[in-house]
Design a protein around this motif. Structure first.
Motif, PDB file in Angstrom:
ATOM      1  N   ASP A  21      18.764   0.506  10.022  1.00  0.00           N
ATOM      2  CA  ASP A  21      18.001  -0.644  10.118  1.00  0.00           C
ATOM      3  C   ASP A  21      18.018  -1.563   9.020  1.00  0.00           C
ATOM      4  N   ARG A  22      17.949  -1.029   7.694  1.00  0.00           N
ATOM      5  CA  ARG A  22      18.050  -1.984   6.453  1.00  0.00           C
ATOM      6  C   ARG A  22      19.217  -2.592   6.572  1.00  0.00           C
ATOM      7  N   LEU A  23      20.434  -1.831   6.707  1.00  0.00           N
ATOM      8  CA  LEU A  23      22.030  -2.511   6.627  1.00  0.00           C
ATOM      9  C   LEU A  23      22.062  -3.558   7.564  1.00  0.00           C
ATOM     10  N   LYS A  24      21.591  -3.087   8.840  1.00  0.00           N
ATOM     11  CA  LYS A  24      21.868  -4.268  10.015  1.00  0.00           C
ATOM     12  C   LYS A  24      20.614  -5.489   9.537  1.00  0.00           C
ATOM     13  N   ALA A  25      19.688  -5.237   8.962  1.00  0.00           N
ATOM     14  CA  ALA A  25      18.814  -6.531   8.737  1.00  0.00           C
ATOM     15  C   ALA A  25      19.566  -7.244   7.518  1.00  0.00           C
ATOM     16  N   ALA A  26      20.250  -6.685   7.027  1.00  0.00           N
ATOM     17  CA  ALA A  26      20.915  -7.616   5.717  1.00  0.00           C
ATOM     18  C   ALA A  26      22.342  -7.951   6.394  1.00  0.00           C
ATOM     19  N   GLY A  27      22.746  -8.058   7.551  1.00  0.00           N
ATOM     20  CA  GLY A  27      23.848  -8.354   8.115  1.00  0.00           C
ATOM     21  C   GLY A  27      25.088  -7.828   7.791  1.00  0.00           C
ATOM     22  N   ILE A  28      24.921  -6.519   7.473  1.00  0.00           N
ATOM     23  CA  ILE A  28      26.232  -5.702   6.862  1.00  0.00           C
ATOM     24  C   ILE A  28      26.782  -4.834   8.182  1.00  0.00           C
ATOM     25  N   PRO A  29      27.938  -5.179   8.323  1.00  0.00           N
ATOM     26  CA  PRO A  29      28.468  -4.365   9.681  1.00  0.00           C
ATOM     27  C   PRO A  29      28.940  -2.979   9.456  1.00  0.00           C
ATOM     28  N   LEU A  30      28.694  -2.265  10.464  1.00  0.00           N
ATOM     29  CA  LEU A  30      29.070  -0.546  10.075  1.00  0.00           C
ATOM     30  C   LEU A  30      29.877  -0.299  11.167  1.00  0.00           C
ATOM     31  N   LYS A  31      30.771   0.361  10.739  1.00  0.00           N
ATOM     32  CA  LYS A  31      31.823   1.298  11.795  1.00  0.00           C
ATOM     33  C   LYS A  31      31.749   2.667  11.361  1.00  0.00           C
ATOM     34  N   ALA A  32      32.278   3.521  12.474  1.00  0.00           N
ATOM     35  CA  ALA A  32      32.596   4.700  12.133  1.00  0.00           C
ATOM     36  C   ALA A  32      34.121   5.176  12.711  1.00  0.00           C
ATOM     37  N   LEU A  33      34.726   6.126  12.219  1.00  0.00           N
ATOM     38  CA  LEU A  33      35.980   6.355  12.842  1.00  0.00           C
ATOM     39  C   LEU A  33      35.847   7.588  13.641  1.00  0.00           C
ATOM     40  N   LYS A  34      36.233   7.617  15.099  1.00  0.00           N
ATOM     41  CA  LYS A  34      35.932   8.743  15.802  1.00  0.00           C
ATOM     42  C   LYS A  34      37.165   9.248  16.668  1.00  0.00           C
ATOM     43  N   ILE A  35      37.211  10.522  16.591  1.00  0.00           N
ATOM     44  CA  ILE A  35      38.304  11.020  17.467  1.00  0.00           C
ATOM     45  C   ILE A  35      37.842  11.944  18.311  1.00  0.00           C
ATOM     46  N   SER A  36      38.117  11.726  19.623  1.00  0.00           N
ATOM     47  CA  SER A  36      37.424  12.663  20.633  1.00  0.00           C
ATOM     48  C   SER A  36      35.862  12.987  20.424  1.00  0.00           C
ATOM     49  N   GLY A  37      35.165  11.689  19.894  1.00  0.00           N
ATOM     50  CA  GLY A  37      33.537  11.688  19.817  1.00  0.00           C
ATOM     51  C   GLY A  37      33.349  12.186  18.569  1.00  0.00           C
ATOM     52  N   THR A  38      34.107  12.707  17.808  1.00  0.00           N
ATOM     53  CA  THR A  38      33.657  13.247  16.275  1.00  0.00           C
ATOM     54  C   THR A  38      33.758  12.186  15.255  1.00  0.00           C
ATOM     55  N   ALA A  39      33.040  12.121  14.507  1.00  0.00           N
ATOM     56  CA  ALA A  39      33.198  11.131  13.202  1.00  0.00           C
ATOM     57  C   ALA A  39      34.282  12.101  12.198  1.00  0.00           C
ATOM     58  N   ARG A  40      35.230  11.345  11.860  1.00  0.00           N
ATOM     59  CA  ARG A  40      36.364  11.833  10.908  1.00  0.00           C
ATOM     60  C   ARG A  40      36.308  11.178   9.619  1.00  0.00           C
ATOM     61  N   VAL A  41      35.580  10.390   9.196  1.00  0.00           N
ATOM     62  CA  VAL A  41      35.698   9.996   7.685  1.00  0.00           C
ATOM     63  C   VAL A  41      34.962  10.612   6.957  1.00  0.00           C
ATOM     64  N   HIS A  42      35.700  10.965   5.678  1.00  0.00           N
ATOM     65  CA  HIS A  42      35.353  11.556   4.662  1.00  0.00           C
ATOM     66  C   HIS A  42      35.414  11.248   3.193  1.00  0.00           C
ATOM     67  N   ASP A  43      36.080   9.862   3.289  1.00  0.00           N
ATOM     68  CA  ASP A  43      36.195   8.939   2.285  1.00  0.00           C
ATOM     69  C   ASP A  43      34.765   8.665   1.457  1.00  0.00           C
TER      70      ASP A  43
END
Length: 118
Positions: A21-43
């Motif tokens: 909610d805080r990030l969205k209100a600030a206008g910061i775009p958010l994405k996730a990398l999902k393969i077969s429905g599972t989040a895969r980012v660990h950076d």
């Protein structure tokens, strides 16, 4: 940083509703990398380019480590948060590599825009 005129974008693995909610209100775009429905980012990378205070010179900096962006990791764990050496001038290979890595993820066919906590 966003309210100061900086471009900010996040690829995340897990975002709590309050933070979303805080990030969205600030206008910061958010994405996730999902393969077969599972989040895969660990950076855990931050790339910043900005004018140095009181100058017209640009500096490029990369932050990384084993930490998560959570209260436990930031205050109670034994996680690392590393600020790599500043790069300036026309050559900033570490910053460029991290930014290219981020952009690969952002443009990936596995990237999904977050529309709520995940």
């Amino acid at each position: 940083m966003k309210s100061g005129g900086c471009d900010v974008a996040i690829i995340g693995n897990h975002v709590e509703q309050t933070e979303y909610d805080r990030l969205k209100a600030a206008g910061i775009p958010l994405k996730a990398l999902k393969i077969s429905g599972t989040a895969r980012v660990h950076d855990k990378l931050i790339a910043i380019s900005a004018k140095k205070a009181g100058t017209t010179s640009w500096a490029y900096r990369v932050y990384t480590g084993s930490h998560n962006f959570s209260p436990g990791s930031l205050t109670g764990g034994d996680d690392l948060f590393v600020r790599l050496g500043e790069e300036s001038g026309t050559s900033h290979p570490m910053y460029d590599a991290v930014l290219a890595h981020f952009n690969d993820g952002w443009k990936s066919p596995y990237a999904v825009t977050l529309t709520g906590a995940n």
